[in-house]
Design a protein around this motif. Structure first.
Motif, PDB file in Angstrom:
ATOM      1  N   VAL A  26      30.161  42.643  77.093  1.00 58.28           N
ATOM      2  CA  VAL A  26      29.180  41.699  76.834  1.00 58.28           C
ATOM      3  C   VAL A  26      28.849  41.962  75.371  1.00 58.28           C
ATOM      4  O   VAL A  26      28.493  41.110  74.633  1.00 58.28           O
ATOM      5  CB  VAL A  26      27.889  41.616  77.661  1.00 58.28           C
ATOM      6  CG1 VAL A  26      26.809  40.985  77.226  1.00 58.28           C
ATOM      7  CG2 VAL A  26      28.582  41.060  79.272  1.00 58.28           C
ATOM      8  N   SER A  27      28.409  43.184  75.120  1.00 60.51           N
ATOM      9  CA  SER A  27      28.020  43.416  73.815  1.00 60.51           C
ATOM     10  C   SER A  27      28.922  43.229  72.701  1.00 60.51           C
ATOM     11  O   SER A  27      28.758  42.642  71.762  1.00 60.51           O
ATOM     12  CB  SER A  27      27.406  45.024  73.669  1.00 60.51           C
ATOM     13  OG  SER A  27      27.091  45.425  72.319  1.00 60.51           O
ATOM     14  N   ILE A  28      29.993  43.496  73.040  1.00 62.35           N
ATOM     15  CA  ILE A  28      31.329  43.231  72.135  1.00 62.35           C
ATOM     16  C   ILE A  28      31.576  42.005  71.754  1.00 62.35           C
ATOM     17  O   ILE A  28      31.734  41.351  70.720  1.00 62.35           O
ATOM     18  CB  ILE A  28      32.438  44.016  72.678  1.00 62.35           C
ATOM     19  CG1 ILE A  28      32.371  45.641  72.306  1.00 62.35           C
ATOM     20  CG2 ILE A  28      33.909  43.450  71.724  1.00 62.35           C
ATOM     21  CD1 ILE A  28      33.628  46.235  73.137  1.00 62.35           C
ATOM     22  N   LYS A  29      31.504  41.198  72.963  1.00 62.20           N
ATOM     23  CA  LYS A  29      31.784  39.771  73.015  1.00 62.20           C
ATOM     24  C   LYS A  29      30.690  39.100  72.104  1.00 62.20           C
ATOM     25  O   LYS A  29      30.917  38.046  71.277  1.00 62.20           O
ATOM     26  CB  LYS A  29      31.772  39.115  74.308  1.00 62.20           C
ATOM     27  CG  LYS A  29      32.017  37.650  74.555  1.00 62.20           C
ATOM     28  CD  LYS A  29      32.091  37.209  75.953  1.00 62.20           C
ATOM     29  CE  LYS A  29      30.475  37.179  76.437  1.00 62.20           C
ATOM     30  NZ  LYS A  29      29.655  35.999  75.943  1.00 62.20           N
ATOM     31  N   ASP A  30      29.406  39.541  72.463  1.00 62.90           N
ATOM     32  CA  ASP A  30      28.222  38.597  71.747  1.00 62.90           C
ATOM     33  C   ASP A  30      28.330  39.166  70.275  1.00 62.90           C
ATOM     34  O   ASP A  30      27.824  38.438  69.546  1.00 62.90           O
ATOM     35  CB  ASP A  30      26.862  39.237  72.640  1.00 62.90           C
ATOM     36  CG  ASP A  30      26.871  38.603  73.857  1.00 62.90           C
ATOM     37  OD1 ASP A  30      27.699  37.557  74.197  1.00 62.90           O
ATOM     38  OD2 ASP A  30      26.097  38.791  74.617  1.00 62.90           O
ATOM     39  N   ASN A  31      28.470  40.398  69.929  1.00 61.13           N
ATOM     40  CA  ASN A  31      28.428  40.854  68.562  1.00 61.13           C
ATOM     41  C   ASN A  31      29.696  40.424  67.693  1.00 61.13           C
ATOM     42  O   ASN A  31      29.481  39.944  66.846  1.00 61.13           O
ATOM     43  CB  ASN A  31      27.784  42.298  68.434  1.00 61.13           C
ATOM     44  CG  ASN A  31      26.557  42.585  69.221  1.00 61.13           C
ATOM     45  OD1 ASN A  31      25.847  41.556  69.006  1.00 61.13           O
ATOM     46  ND2 ASN A  31      26.346  43.698  69.758  1.00 61.13           N
ATOM     47  N   ASN A  60      37.306  34.649  74.169  1.00 58.93           N
ATOM     48  CA  ASN A  60      35.968  34.724  74.681  1.00 58.93           C
ATOM     49  C   ASN A  60      35.878  34.366  76.263  1.00 58.93           C
ATOM     50  O   ASN A  60      35.298  34.971  76.990  1.00 58.93           O
ATOM     51  CB  ASN A  60      35.055  33.536  74.109  1.00 58.93           C
ATOM     52  CG  ASN A  60      33.580  33.586  74.423  1.00 58.93           C
ATOM     53  OD1 ASN A  60      32.966  34.346  74.409  1.00 58.93           O
ATOM     54  ND2 ASN A  60      33.391  32.509  75.178  1.00 58.93           N
ATOM     55  N   ASP A  61      36.726  33.430  76.832  1.00 58.47           N
ATOM     56  CA  ASP A  61      36.906  33.221  78.126  1.00 58.47           C
ATOM     57  C   ASP A  61      37.476  34.303  78.810  1.00 58.47           C
ATOM     58  O   ASP A  61      37.117  34.657  79.697  1.00 58.47           O
ATOM     59  CB  ASP A  61      37.896  31.991  78.227  1.00 58.47           C
ATOM     60  CG  ASP A  61      37.220  30.645  77.523  1.00 58.47           C
ATOM     61  OD1 ASP A  61      36.010  30.813  77.533  1.00 58.47           O
ATOM     62  OD2 ASP A  61      37.905  29.529  77.472  1.00 58.47           O
ATOM     63  N   LYS A  62      38.620  34.845  78.505  1.00 58.19           N
ATOM     64  CA  LYS A  62      39.172  36.066  79.091  1.00 58.19           C
ATOM     65  C   LYS A  62      38.055  37.098  79.188  1.00 58.19           C
ATOM     66  O   LYS A  62      37.920  37.899  80.353  1.00 58.19           O
ATOM     67  CB  LYS A  62      40.469  36.661  78.383  1.00 58.19           C
ATOM     68  CG  LYS A  62      41.685  35.557  78.468  1.00 58.19           C
ATOM     69  CD  LYS A  62      42.763  35.970  77.728  1.00 58.19           C
ATOM     70  CE  LYS A  62      43.916  35.192  77.848  1.00 58.19           C
ATOM     71  NZ  LYS A  62      45.297  35.673  77.305  1.00 58.19           N
ATOM     72  N   ASN A  64      34.837  36.787  79.339  1.00 57.16           N
ATOM     73  CA  ASN A  64      33.728  36.414  80.467  1.00 57.16           C
ATOM     74  C   ASN A  64      34.174  36.714  81.594  1.00 57.16           C
ATOM     75  O   ASN A  64      33.727  37.178  82.675  1.00 57.16           O
ATOM     76  CB  ASN A  64      33.488  34.903  80.185  1.00 57.16           C
ATOM     77  CG  ASN A  64      32.495  34.760  79.053  1.00 57.16           C
ATOM     78  OD1 ASN A  64      31.742  35.339  79.014  1.00 57.16           O
ATOM     79  ND2 ASN A  64      32.455  33.722  78.494  1.00 57.16           N
ATOM     80  N   ASN A  65      35.810  36.351  81.819  1.00 55.03           N
ATOM     81  CA  ASN A  65      36.276  36.537  83.269  1.00 55.03           C
ATOM     82  C   ASN A  65      36.420  37.942  83.413  1.00 55.03           C
ATOM     83  O   ASN A  65      35.932  38.590  84.685  1.00 55.03           O
ATOM     84  CB  ASN A  65      37.701  35.845  83.136  1.00 55.03           C
ATOM     85  CG  ASN A  65      37.705  34.500  83.416  1.00 55.03           C
ATOM     86  OD1 ASN A  65      37.039  33.783  83.659  1.00 55.03           O
ATOM     87  ND2 ASN A  65      38.744  34.076  83.013  1.00 55.03           N
ATOM     88  N   SER A  66      36.600  38.722  82.737  1.00 54.02           N
ATOM     89  CA  SER A  66      36.770  40.140  83.004  1.00 54.02           C
ATOM     90  C   SER A  66      35.283  40.869  83.330  1.00 54.02           C
ATOM     91  O   SER A  66      35.214  41.665  83.957  1.00 54.02           O
ATOM     92  CB  SER A  66      37.232  41.017  81.732  1.00 54.02           C
ATOM     93  OG  SER A  66      38.771  40.699  81.579  1.00 54.02           O
ATOM     94  N   ILE A  67      34.168  40.416  82.396  1.00 50.40           N
ATOM     95  CA  ILE A  67      32.894  40.774  82.814  1.00 50.40           C
ATOM     96  C   ILE A  67      32.529  40.418  84.268  1.00 50.40           C
ATOM     97  O   ILE A  67      32.027  41.338  84.579  1.00 50.40           O
ATOM     98  CB  ILE A  67      32.267  40.218  81.878  1.00 50.40           C
ATOM     99  CG1 ILE A  67      32.402  40.936  80.340  1.00 50.40           C
ATOM    100  CG2 ILE A  67      30.623  40.154  82.067  1.00 50.40           C
ATOM    101  CD1 ILE A  67      31.674  40.076  79.245  1.00 50.40           C
TER     102      ILE A  67
END
Length: 96
Positions: A26-31, A60-62, A64-67
């Motif tokens: 999440v942090s990687i995705k968001d930052n 981003n979608d991938k 989110n799915n992994s998260i």
């Protein structure tokens, strides 16, 4: 009883690790991903920029799915471990 407790705690620990991993994603995705998007918007135009935006959206979608999958797996592990522990405890108490 100690064997049950140790196994239960190990499973909970692994589930916590999955949740921590999801948090790092999440942090990687968001930052990082947001930073890439901003940089892309400011510094790149044209069809190649649009293609890159599509790829970033797919990433981003991938992510989110992994998260979501990691958090789901952690929840299932915790629930199964708790159910197993409670069954084993009930069996032990019934055997007394």
């Amino acid at each position: 009883m100690a064997d049950i407790y140790i196994s239960y705690q190990n499973v909970l620990s692994k589930a916590d690790e999955l949740e921590e991993l999801a948090g790092r994603l999440v942090s990687i995705k968001d930052n990082e991903l947001d930073s890439l998007r901003s940089s892309l918007s400011l510094n790149w135009d044209g069809s190649s920029a649009e293609e890159m935006k599509k790829k970033l959206n797919q990433l981003n979608d991938k992510l989110n799915n992994s998260i979501n999958e990691l958090n789901y797996a952690a929840g299932v592990l915790k629930q199964q471990a708790t159910d197993w522990y409670n069954r084993e405890k009930a069996i032990q108490e019934a055997a007394r």
